[in-house]
Each structure stands twice: as C-alpha cells, then as structure tokens.
Design a protein around this motif. Structure first.
Motif, PDB file in Angstrom:
ATOM      1  N   MET A 190       0.823  -1.214   0.000  1.00 29.82           N
ATOM      2  CA  MET A 190       0.000   0.000   0.000  1.00 29.82           C
ATOM      3  C   MET A 190       0.855   1.261   0.000  1.00 29.82           C
ATOM      4  SD  MET A 190      -2.866   1.342   2.746  1.00 29.82           S
ATOM      5  CE  MET A 190      -3.714  -0.224   2.685  1.00 29.82           C
ATOM      6  N   LYS A 193       2.720   1.580  -3.410  1.00 28.00           N
ATOM      7  CA  LYS A 193       1.808   1.945  -4.500  1.00 28.00           C
ATOM      8  C   LYS A 193       1.440   3.429  -4.432  1.00 28.00           C
ATOM      9  CE  LYS A 193      -0.622  -2.150  -6.159  1.00 28.00           C
ATOM     10  NZ  LYS A 193      -1.951  -2.788  -6.325  1.00 28.00           N
ATOM     11  N   GLU A 194       1.149   3.908  -3.227  1.00 30.12           N
ATOM     12  CA  GLU A 194       0.815   5.330  -3.083  1.00 30.12           C
ATOM     13  C   GLU A 194       2.015   6.211  -3.414  1.00 30.12           C
ATOM     14  OE1 GLU A 194      -2.127   6.811  -2.571  1.00 30.12           O
ATOM     15  OE2 GLU A 194      -2.893   4.762  -2.834  1.00 30.12           O
ATOM     16  N   ARG A 197       2.346   6.202  -7.189  1.00 25.71           N
ATOM     17  CA  ARG A 197       1.273   7.029  -7.774  1.00 25.71           C
ATOM     18  C   ARG A 197       1.628   8.521  -7.669  1.00 25.71           C
ATOM     19  NH1 ARG A 197      -4.059   5.427  -7.922  1.00 25.71           N
ATOM     20  NH2 ARG A 197      -3.617   3.952  -6.231  1.00 25.71           N
ATOM     21  N   SER A 198       2.098   8.919  -6.488  1.00 20.97           N
ATOM     22  CA  SER A 198       2.493  10.317  -6.296  1.00 20.97           C
ATOM     23  C   SER A 198       3.721  10.664  -7.129  1.00 20.97           C
ATOM     24  CB  SER A 198       2.783  10.575  -4.815  1.00 20.97           C
ATOM     25  OG  SER A 198       1.618  10.408  -4.040  1.00 20.97           O
TER      26      SER A 198
END
Length: 239
Positions: A190, A193-194, A197-198
């Motif tokens: 998690m 992935k975040e 993404r950022s």
C-alpha cells in the motif's frame, strides 16, 4: 461449595499451574563440534521438528578477549509443550550440552543466532542459518524497523532509477532482493503503491503545470504564493 472442597480445588490448581510453568514448545541448546555426532544435523532433520541452527560461531570471544570454543546454537519449536527433561533428552541425540534452555522470546533468540542485535559481538550471515522442518528464519527475525528500512530503500531506488511502475519494482525485487519482495508481499504494498502514484504525478504530470515551491515550514497547508487554494477536480480542468 464446602470450604474444604474449595481449598482442595485451589491447591490442585496451584499444582497444575506449577507443572505447566516449566513446560514450553520452545527450547534451545549449544552443540560443540568435538562432542556431537558427525551427522548430528541430519539426525535433527530426521526428527522433522521446526528447528533453526546458527552458523558455526567460530569468531566469538570471552569478555577478556580470549576466543571461545567454536559452537552452534540450536533453536527448536515442538508441536506440543515439553518439560526441560524431555527437551534435554531430545537434544542429547544431537550432542546438545547441558540442560535445555527454555526460550520465552523466539524472535529474540532467533536473532541471536547471528548476533543481529549485538554489534559488539562477531556477526554471522543470516543466509548461513540452517532451517529444518519448515522453519523460516527470515520470517522469524522480522521487526517493524526492518520493514521501514526496506520501504525507505525502495523509495530511494525508485527515485534513483526513475521507477514509476509497481509491477517493474515487484519483478525486480523478486529477482534481486528477497527482503524487498517479502515486504511487498506482506504489508508494504500500500505504501509503495501510493508513493509510485504520487511519483508519477510529480514526474510526469506536474511538469506540465509549473508551480511555485512550497515555503519552508507550512504546517497549515496555506496556498502557495501567487496561487489560490486548489479545488477538487482543478487539475482535470486545466488545459
């Protein structure tokens, strides 16, 4: 219930508690090369118990600086609780020295197999720990701080190598870094992935819309100089 019967029940419970107190599933011993059968590790493996054997400790020293006799540490986890006598008898077949040691902290003792928390002692490689009966040494020694360190390393790796794909990172970790791969498979996905993404937004989208830098120290998240507060969906509405 009569007073006499209640007293007998309490006494029986105390005896049962005392009997259980000396039992455990987790026991350890020390094995010396000169006092163990030449095939002692195979003998241990043939018992099919969950066991971990340290690398040969041949660099240890006494407090005075004299070298210690080379030895192995052996940690065993039985399926059922054992008394010290039963555990000692079990270790006798592999040349275990003295009475078996009851282990209350399996992770701590597992880490001691390589002196991971004792930098003043000789260090041994976790990859040299012998795992028997389905034992998982890396899983046994894991600490939250290890996960944080792995995530920090992956963030630095992605920044250095311009990685924005989770799949790319996962494939790399699977082939080249078991610690990262375990972290991603267990509970680090998690966060990574975040982050990716950022990172995609910062490196691929934001360059299209230049912004003034954030001022130093912005605890209230005030608008950047010369800009109005962002509204939901504002990025999508820009040309």
């Amino acid at each position: 219930m009569p007073i006499v019967d209640a007293r007998k029940k309490r006494e029986a419970q105390k005896r049962a508690d005392a009997k259980r107190a000396g039992r455990s599933r987790n026991w350890a011993t020390v094995v010396y090369p000169e006092s163990a059968p030449s095939n002692w590790q195979q003998v241990l493996d043939d018992t099919h118990v969950y066991a971990m054997v340290s690398p040969l400790h041949d660099q240890d020293k006494n407090p005075g600086g004299e070298p210690k006799k080379p030895h192995w540490h052996v940690l065993v986890q039985f399926d059922v609780v054992k008394t010290q006598e039963q555990a000692t008898d079990f270790f006798a077949q592999i040349g275990g020295v003295g009475a078996a040691e009851r282990i209350s902290n399996v992770r701590g003792y597992a880490r001691y197999l390589c002196h991971l928390d004792n930098p003043e002692k000789a260090q041994y490689s976790p990859s040299d720990v012998l795992q028997l009966g389905g034992a998982d040494y890396i899983g046994a020694i894991g600490l939250p701080t290890d996960r944080y360190a792995a995530i920090a390393d992956m963030i630095d790796f992605c920044d250095r190598n311009d990685v924005i794909s989770y799949a790319e990172l996962l494939r790399y970790a699977r082939s080249h870094n078991e610690t990262w791969y375990r972290c991603l498979c267990d509970n680090g996905t998690m966060v990574i992935k975040e982050f990716l993404r950022s990172r995609y937004w910062e490196t691929r989208v934001e360059p299209l819309y230049p912004k003034a830098p954030l001022p130093e120290g912005n605890p209230k998240a005030e608008p950047r100089q010369g800009q109005s507060p962002a509204e939901p969906g504002a990025a999508e509405q820009q040309p």
